[in-house]
Design a protein around this motif. Structure first.
Motif, PDB file in Angstrom:
ATOM      1  N   TRP A 114     -10.986  63.584  -7.825  1.00 23.48           N
ATOM      2  CA  TRP A 114     -12.124  64.496  -7.918  1.00 23.48           C
ATOM      3  C   TRP A 114     -12.671  64.879  -6.552  1.00 23.48           C
ATOM      4  N   TYR A 115     -12.786  63.924  -5.636  1.00 20.49           N
ATOM      5  CA  TYR A 115     -13.401  64.201  -4.339  1.00 20.49           C
ATOM      6  C   TYR A 115     -12.736  65.342  -3.576  1.00 20.49           C
ATOM      7  N   PRO A 116     -11.390  65.426  -3.526  1.00 23.05           N
ATOM      8  CA  PRO A 116     -10.795  66.556  -2.798  1.00 23.05           C
ATOM      9  C   PRO A 116     -11.267  67.919  -3.328  1.00 23.05           C
ATOM     10  N   TRP A 117     -11.557  68.005  -4.623  1.00 21.25           N
ATOM     11  CA  TRP A 117     -12.038  69.274  -5.178  1.00 21.25           C
ATOM     12  C   TRP A 117     -13.469  69.555  -4.762  1.00 21.25           C
ATOM     13  N   ILE A 118     -14.338  68.546  -4.827  1.00 20.07           N
ATOM     14  CA  ILE A 118     -15.728  68.824  -4.440  1.00 20.07           C
ATOM     15  C   ILE A 118     -15.845  69.050  -2.934  1.00 20.07           C
ATOM     16  N   ALA A 119     -14.903  68.494  -2.159  1.00 21.68           N
ATOM     17  CA  ALA A 119     -14.907  68.715  -0.708  1.00 21.68           C
ATOM     18  C   ALA A 119     -14.575  70.168  -0.361  1.00 21.68           C
ATOM     19  N   LYS A 120     -14.040  70.923  -1.326  1.00 16.65           N
ATOM     20  CA  LYS A 120     -13.774  72.349  -1.110  1.00 16.65           C
ATOM     21  C   LYS A 120     -15.017  73.197  -1.355  1.00 16.65           C
ATOM     22  N   VAL A 121     -16.045  72.587  -1.940  1.00 10.13           N
ATOM     23  CA  VAL A 121     -17.272  73.325  -2.273  1.00 10.13           C
ATOM     24  C   VAL A 121     -18.295  73.237  -1.155  1.00 10.13           C
ATOM     25  N   ALA A 122     -18.430  72.068  -0.532  1.00 12.60           N
ATOM     26  CA  ALA A 122     -19.447  71.868   0.504  1.00 12.60           C
ATOM     27  C   ALA A 122     -18.837  71.072   1.646  1.00 12.60           C
ATOM     28  N   PRO A 123     -19.392  71.210   2.845  1.00 14.71           N
ATOM     29  CA  PRO A 123     -18.878  70.455   3.997  1.00 14.71           C
ATOM     30  C   PRO A 123     -18.975  68.945   3.752  1.00 14.71           C
TER      31      PRO A 123
ATOM     32  N   ALA B 217     -20.859  65.517 -11.158  1.00 15.21           N
ATOM     33  CA  ALA B 217     -21.330  65.757 -12.526  1.00 15.21           C
ATOM     34  C   ALA B 217     -20.941  67.164 -12.989  1.00 15.21           C
ATOM     35  N   ASP B 218     -21.082  68.131 -12.090  1.00 15.39           N
ATOM     36  CA  ASP B 218     -20.731  69.508 -12.402  1.00 15.39           C
ATOM     37  C   ASP B 218     -19.225  69.630 -12.670  1.00 15.39           C
ATOM     38  N   TYR B 219     -18.431  68.968 -11.839  1.00 14.43           N
ATOM     39  CA  TYR B 219     -16.975  68.968 -12.005  1.00 14.43           C
ATOM     40  C   TYR B 219     -16.599  68.337 -13.352  1.00 14.43           C
ATOM     41  N   ALA B 220     -17.223  67.214 -13.666  1.00 13.73           N
ATOM     42  CA  ALA B 220     -16.940  66.528 -14.939  1.00 13.73           C
ATOM     43  C   ALA B 220     -17.231  67.449 -16.124  1.00 13.73           C
ATOM     44  N   GLN B 221     -18.355  68.135 -16.063  1.00  7.77           N
ATOM     45  CA  GLN B 221     -18.744  69.004 -17.178  1.00  7.77           C
ATOM     46  C   GLN B 221     -17.807  70.198 -17.306  1.00  7.77           C
ATOM     47  N   HIS B 222     -17.635  70.930 -16.226  1.00  8.12           N
ATOM     48  CA  HIS B 222     -16.889  72.184 -16.312  1.00  8.12           C
ATOM     49  C   HIS B 222     -15.367  72.013 -16.387  1.00  8.12           C
ATOM     50  N   VAL B 223     -14.822  71.100 -15.581  1.00  6.94           N
ATOM     51  CA  VAL B 223     -13.362  70.944 -15.543  1.00  6.94           C
ATOM     52  C   VAL B 223     -12.876  69.987 -16.626  1.00  6.94           C
ATOM     53  N   LYS B 224     -13.483  68.820 -16.689  1.00  3.69           N
ATOM     54  CA  LYS B 224     -12.976  67.785 -17.601  1.00  3.69           C
ATOM     55  C   LYS B 224     -13.437  67.989 -19.049  1.00  3.69           C
ATOM     56  N   ARG B 225     -14.633  68.484 -19.240  1.00  2.00           N
ATOM     57  CA  ARG B 225     -15.121  68.655 -20.620  1.00  2.00           C
ATOM     58  C   ARG B 225     -14.886  70.080 -21.144  1.00  2.00           C
TER      59      ARG B 225
ATOM     60  N   MET C  67     -12.247  74.170 -17.596  1.00  2.00           N
ATOM     61  CA  MET C  67     -12.103  75.144 -16.512  1.00  2.00           C
ATOM     62  C   MET C  67     -11.046  74.618 -15.538  1.00  2.00           C
ATOM     63  N   THR C  68     -10.308  75.496 -14.881  1.00  2.00           N
ATOM     64  CA  THR C  68      -9.332  75.034 -13.889  1.00  2.00           C
ATOM     65  C   THR C  68     -10.085  74.596 -12.633  1.00  2.00           C
ATOM     66  N   PRO C  69      -9.565  73.604 -11.924  1.00  2.57           N
ATOM     67  CA  PRO C  69     -10.244  73.148 -10.704  1.00  2.57           C
ATOM     68  C   PRO C  69     -10.439  74.260  -9.676  1.00  2.57           C
ATOM     69  N   THR C  70      -9.457  75.140  -9.538  1.00  2.00           N
ATOM     70  CA  THR C  70      -9.568  76.241  -8.577  1.00  2.00           C
ATOM     71  C   THR C  70     -10.709  77.177  -8.953  1.00  2.00           C
ATOM     72  N   SER C  71     -10.814  77.540 -10.233  1.00  2.00           N
ATOM     73  CA  SER C  71     -11.916  78.395 -10.693  1.00  2.00           C
ATOM     74  C   SER C  71     -13.250  77.691 -10.510  1.00  2.00           C
ATOM     75  N   TRP C  72     -13.253  76.398 -10.767  1.00  4.77           N
ATOM     76  CA  TRP C  72     -14.496  75.637 -10.618  1.00  4.77           C
ATOM     77  C   TRP C  72     -14.964  75.664  -9.166  1.00  4.77           C
TER      78      TRP C  72
ATOM     79  N   GLU D 169     -14.546  77.969  -6.882  1.00  8.77           N
ATOM     80  CA  GLU D 169     -15.162  79.273  -6.592  1.00  8.77           C
ATOM     81  C   GLU D 169     -16.545  79.378  -7.224  1.00  8.77           C
ATOM     82  N   SER D 170     -16.632  78.973  -8.475  1.00  5.19           N
ATOM     83  CA  SER D 170     -17.908  79.020  -9.197  1.00  5.19           C
ATOM     84  C   SER D 170     -18.938  78.097  -8.550  1.00  5.19           C
ATOM     85  N   ALA D 171     -18.537  76.876  -8.244  1.00 12.31           N
ATOM     86  CA  ALA D 171     -19.461  75.898  -7.663  1.00 12.31           C
ATOM     87  C   ALA D 171     -19.921  76.318  -6.274  1.00 12.31           C
ATOM     88  N   LYS D 172     -19.020  76.921  -5.491  1.00 10.97           N
ATOM     89  CA  LYS D 172     -19.411  77.404  -4.162  1.00 10.97           C
ATOM     90  C   LYS D 172     -20.552  78.397  -4.282  1.00 10.97           C
ATOM     91  N   ALA D 173     -20.433  79.296  -5.235  1.00 12.01           N
ATOM     92  CA  ALA D 173     -21.471  80.310  -5.422  1.00 12.01           C
ATOM     93  C   ALA D 173     -22.791  79.670  -5.859  1.00 12.01           C
TER      94      ALA D 173
END
Length: 191
Positions: free
Chosen positions: A41-50, A69-77, A80-85, A87-91
């Motif tokens: 999970w961490y490598p994905w959230i590291a793409k959202v914020a420094p 928590a956001d990743y768990a909800q949107h991707v795992k539950r 959503m694809t991690p890549t789409s997440w 982009e969405s989370a960055k915004a």
């Protein structure tokens, strides 16, 4: 309810709590284990914020915890694809790290944004350290004042007790001398 270990620091600012991977995994125990949090999970959230805003020496920040928590909800539950997440989370989360002094990733290279974020975290840490030292010094000053007040009161009580003891000693000596003299005089008058 499971006990979640956290390390809370009392600092001004949005990034004051720190969490272990184990604590975050416990919040999502149906989806992830500690190793999953750190390696998948961490490598994905590291793409959202420094990274400096996500992780410090004390552990994961509140921002990282929110992103997990956001990743768990949107991707795992929600599926959503991690890549789409990302982009969405960055915004949605960019205001979090922009408020820490990091400029849009498109404007500056990630290293510069990370450096600015790290500087902001360091300022926050130094501020916290300064506040803790100030509070500790104020407690010491108050304890010193209290000790001086207690010492003055103790000295007063000691002086008073010395006076009482001196008066008792003097009275005892005087009374013994008086009693001894009276006895001697009575003995002499009996002859």
């Amino acid at each position: 309810m499971q006990h979640i270990e956290t390390h809370i620091e009392r600092t001004p600012g949005a990034h004051s709590a720190h969490y272990t991977a184990q604590a975050i995994a416990a919040e999502h125990s149906d989806l992830a284990k500690e190793v999953t949090i750190r390696t998948r999970w961490y490598p994905w959230i590291a793409k959202v914020a420094p990274e400096p805003l996500l992780k410090t020496e004390q552990g994961f920040t509140e921002l990282a915890r929110s992103l997990f928590a956001d990743y768990a909800q949107h991707v795992k539950r929600d599926g959503m694809t991690p890549t789409s997440w990302v982009e969405s989370a960055k915004a949605r989360y960019s205001q979090e790290w922009q408020s820490a002094g990091v400029i849009e990733a498109e404007v500056l290279p990630p290293e510069v944004g990370g450096t600015l974020a790290l500087a902001s975290v360091q300022v926050s840490t130094l501020t916290q350290t300064g506040e803790e030292r100030k509070a500790r010094l104020l407690r010491m000053i108050e304890q010193n004042r209290s000790a001086e007040g207690n010492l003055s009161q103790s000295r007063r009580e000691i002086a008073e007790q010395r006076g009482i003891n001196a008066a008792l000693d003097e009275f005892e000596i005087e009374l013994e001398a008086k009693t001894r003299t009276l006895n001697q005089l009575r003995q002499l008058s009996d002859y």
